[in-house]
Design an enzyme around this catalytic site. Structure first.
Site, mmCIF file in Angstrom:
data_model
loop_
_atom_site.group_PDB
_atom_site.id
_atom_site.type_symbol
_atom_site.label_atom_id
_atom_site.label_comp_id
_atom_site.label_asym_id
_atom_site.label_seq_id
_atom_site.Cartn_x
_atom_site.Cartn_y
_atom_site.Cartn_z
ATOM 1 N N ASP A 49 6.573 -0.636 7.757
ATOM 2 C CA ASP A 49 5.495 -0.164 6.886
ATOM 3 C C ASP A 49 5.919 1.094 6.128
ATOM 4 O OD1 ASP A 49 3.017 -0.202 5.771
ATOM 5 O OD2 ASP A 49 1.927 0.371 7.585
ATOM 6 N N ASN B 231 -0.138 -10.903 2.696
ATOM 7 C CA ASN B 231 0.508 -10.155 1.606
ATOM 8 C C ASN B 231 0.454 -10.852 0.247
ATOM 9 O OD1 ASN B 231 3.127 -8.699 3.702
ATOM 10 N ND2 ASN B 231 1.191 -7.823 3.052
HETATM 11 C C1 FPP Z 1 5.041 -2.541 3.749
HETATM 12 O O1 FPP Z 1 5.148 -1.487 2.843
HETATM 13 C C2 FPP Z 1 6.096 -3.482 3.796
HETATM 14 C C3 FPP Z 1 5.974 -4.823 3.515
HETATM 15 C C4 FPP Z 1 5.067 -5.451 2.542
HETATM 16 C C5 FPP Z 1 6.792 -5.748 4.260
HETATM 17 C C6 FPP Z 1 8.206 -5.335 4.467
HETATM 18 C C7 FPP Z 1 9.014 -5.449 3.241
HETATM 19 C C8 FPP Z 1 10.173 -4.806 3.064
HETATM 20 C C9 FPP Z 1 10.791 -3.917 4.099
HETATM 21 C C10 FPP Z 1 10.875 -4.969 1.770
HETATM 22 C C11 FPP Z 1 11.931 -5.990 1.785
HETATM 23 C C12 FPP Z 1 12.233 -6.492 3.110
HETATM 24 C C13 FPP Z 1 12.759 -7.680 3.361
HETATM 25 C C14 FPP Z 1 12.652 -8.202 4.749
HETATM 26 C C15 FPP Z 1 13.446 -8.477 2.331
HETATM 27 P P1 FPP Z 1 3.815 -1.159 2.078
HETATM 28 O O2 FPP Z 1 3.904 -1.712 0.698
HETATM 29 O O3 FPP Z 1 2.632 -1.670 2.842
HETATM 30 O O4 FPP Z 1 3.815 0.403 2.090
HETATM 31 P P2 FPP Z 1 2.520 1.361 1.978
HETATM 32 O O5 FPP Z 1 1.682 1.073 3.195
HETATM 33 O O6 FPP Z 1 3.121 2.732 1.983
HETATM 34 O O7 FPP Z 1 1.824 1.042 0.693
#
Ligand code: FPP
Length: 228
Positions: free
Chosen positions: A16, A65
């Site tokens: 996250d 998502n």
């Molecule tokens: C949350 O960050 C992360 C995700 C939506 C899932 C994980 C994705 C990645 C690590 C990027 C690419 C990874 C792979 C496995 C190819 P967020 O957008 O919720 O962050 P925030 O809570 O700060 O808005």
């Protein structure tokens, strides 16, 4: 490995905080995800070198998502293609790529064909490796997994812990030892609700792109503290 836990460990990560990492730097959210994918590649390397981690399972993209803005979803999907193309790295880490999520042909499944192909190829190209299994949860939600498992168990005529377990997306995944969630959130979300029973949790303020080998060690050390 801790004396109390001699089998290779299963570490699961809710990655996250990519958005927050980017916002703090005045960058678009997509840059946060790009940095997150690179951080994951680094964590895979570190975990492979630790030798006591047998399974690393990461939450790459959830069933929830899909409602994110289209450009962001498209970017995260392309990062998955990039991640699943890291075959040389996986082979040099002696690590196998695995995937859990809604099976491609199931009703409601949303994995686009190009990501399906990348997943299938990555699994085949790394299947010979004998080290750590890196499982990416994509189009994954624990409730969907459990509903499907329960339905299949009912068809088998017995609903029991064993029959549910047999019908999980990947029944070979062992129980999670440590669940990591980054970026200061102390929630579990819809991630591996069956497999995390009894696991230790490691919450860190650090956003995912800043998660590194040292933090991975700290997460694993939670088990030592617990055993002491
Ligand atoms: C949350 O960050 C992360 C995700 C939506 C899932 C994980 C994705 C990645 C690590 C990027 C690419 C990874 C792979 C496995 C190819 P967020 O957008 O919720 O962050 P925030 O809570 O700060 O808005």
């Amino acid at each position: 490995m801790t004396p109390a836990n001699p089998r290779p460990l299963h570490i699961a990560c809710i990655m996250d905080g990519n958005g927050r990492w980017a916002r703090r730097r005045g960058l678009p959210r997509t840059d946060g995800h790009t940095a997150g994918e690179e951080a994951l590649a680094e964590v895979v390397r570190s975990a492979a070198h630790l030798k006591n981690i047998g399974w690393l399972t990461v939450f790459g993209f959830s069933t929830e998502n899909w409602v994110r803005p289209r450009t962001e979803v498209r970017h995260i999907l392309s990062l998955h293609r990039k991640l699943f193309s890291r075959t040389e790295e996986m082979n040099s880490n002696n690590a196998r790529t695995r995937w859990i999520g809604r099976p491609f042909t199931d009703k409601g499944a949303r994995t686009p064909v190009y990501v399906q192909k990348a997943i299938t190829k990555a699994i085949a190209d790394t299947a010979h490796n004998t080290g750590m299994a890196v499982t990416v949860a994509f189009d994954y939600g624990s409730r969907a997994e459990l509903i499907r498992a329960a339905q299949r168990a009912m068809k088998e005529g017995v609903v029991s812990p064993e029959s549910i377990e047999r019908n999980l997306y990947d029944p070979t995944l062992p129980a999670v030892d440590v669940l990591v969630r980054t970026s200061g959130e102390t929630r579990i979300s819809n991630f591996m609700l069956w497999q995390i029973k009894g696991c230790a949790v490691y919450f860190t303020e650090r956003t995912w792109p800043d998660f590194n080998a040292q933090e991975l060690n700290e997460a694993v050390a939670v088990l030592t503290h617990r055993a002491a």
